[in-house]
Design an enzyme around this catalytic site. Sequence first.
Site, PDB file in Angstrom:
ATOM      1  N   THR A 113       0.859  -1.174   0.000  1.00 35.91           N
ATOM      2  CA  THR A 113       0.000   0.000   0.000  1.00 35.91           C
ATOM      3  C   THR A 113       0.896   1.225   0.000  1.00 35.91           C
ATOM      4  O   THR A 113       1.660   1.428   0.933  1.00 35.91           O
ATOM      5  CB  THR A 113      -0.892   0.004   1.252  1.00 35.91           C
ATOM      6  OG1 THR A 113      -1.662  -1.194   1.265  1.00 35.91           O
ATOM      7  CG2 THR A 113      -1.824   1.201   1.257  1.00 35.91           C
ATOM      8  N   SER A 116       0.243   7.067  -1.247  1.00 35.01           N
ATOM      9  CA  SER A 116      -0.795   7.820  -1.960  1.00 35.01           C
ATOM     10  C   SER A 116      -2.060   7.027  -2.172  1.00 35.01           C
ATOM     11  O   SER A 116      -3.066   7.587  -2.591  1.00 35.01           O
ATOM     12  CB  SER A 116      -0.259   8.263  -3.336  1.00 35.01           C
ATOM     13  OG  SER A 116       0.052   7.130  -4.131  1.00 35.01           O
ATOM     14  N   CYS A 117      -2.039   5.717  -1.883  1.00 35.31           N
ATOM     15  CA  CYS A 117      -3.207   4.896  -2.146  1.00 35.31           C
ATOM     16  C   CYS A 117      -3.439   3.933  -1.002  1.00 35.31           C
ATOM     17  O   CYS A 117      -2.583   3.101  -0.711  1.00 35.31           O
ATOM     18  CB  CYS A 117      -3.046   4.110  -3.448  1.00 35.31           C
ATOM     19  SG  CYS A 117      -4.459   3.050  -3.822  1.00 35.31           S
ATOM     20  N   GLY A 118      -4.596   4.048  -0.356  1.00 40.03           N
ATOM     21  CA  GLY A 118      -4.891   3.203   0.782  1.00 40.03           C
ATOM     22  C   GLY A 118      -5.601   1.921   0.443  1.00 40.03           C
ATOM     23  O   GLY A 118      -5.789   1.069   1.304  1.00 40.03           O
ATOM     24  N   CYS A 120      -4.883   0.238  -2.700  1.00 39.04           N
ATOM     25  CA  CYS A 120      -4.141  -0.464  -3.732  1.00 39.04           C
ATOM     26  C   CYS A 120      -3.785  -1.859  -3.241  1.00 39.04           C
ATOM     27  O   CYS A 120      -3.359  -2.035  -2.107  1.00 39.04           O
ATOM     28  CB  CYS A 120      -2.857   0.294  -4.081  1.00 39.04           C
ATOM     29  SG  CYS A 120      -3.133   1.970  -4.676  1.00 39.04           S
TER      30      CYS A 120
END
Length: 280
Positions: A113, A116-118, A120
């Site tokens: 993870t 910037s992306c929780g 993904c």
Amino acid sequence: MPVRATKLRPVVQLRADGSSRDRADTLAGEEPLEIRVAGAPYSVTMRTPGGDFDLVAGFLVSEGVVWEPAQIASLAYGAGVNPDGSPSYNVVEVRLAPGRPGPDPSLARHVYTSSSCGICGTASIEAVSRASRFAVADDDLELPLAELLALPGRLRDGQRIFDSTGGVHAAGLFAVAEDGSAELVCLREDVGRHNAVDKVVGWALREGRLPLRRTVLQVSGRASFELVQKAWMAGVPALSAVSAPSTLAVELAASAGMTLVGFSRGDRVNVYAGAERVLA
């Protein structure tokens, strides 16, 4: 444990007039954190070190694995060393309470993870739209507009790491009294906006505060689907952001009965869902 929230790094500063100088710059820390549940790897997230146990606890709330503090038997740093032989503090081992099932292996994060992306790496779209155990539609929160407008500034006043680095997000949890006044009860910073929220939620779980009724979660960036979901999973009835929401964030907030505020800046806000809770 040494908290590595910031680090000094050399930098060459160049100016338009052709001059330059060498100096030290303070940067926000970013390191991987591996989360293991019952000895099995579950996820790796990129985070700013500090508040790691809160981060892991909040992440497990967001994943629907736990929602009560007693469901976590222990949180501890696991094995791991730096190249110099010192402890890395980049692995957290979670032991759940007896009888509490672990996360569904099919929903495990198959890639790391990023900051910037929780979400993904989530194995399926079904895992993204988890339903909260806490109802927020009937929450009797009411917040005067003037108090709502003041929250971003109060959040900013508490951002110590941002003051040093200019490179982290923040999330602040405000408890709203019957008279409409809002008290900041928890503020966390991180290079990942979702991590900042998880750290707040994890703190609340470990303090036995879930569900977070009559609260507002103020965030320093935009209102994404993942942040609305994390707030809902913790029973937060209102999420306020200084920037824009996404379409899916608005749809989820409306469906859950949450209040969602965007562009909270200066003397105006946009209320995308649950406007009845804001007293103009």
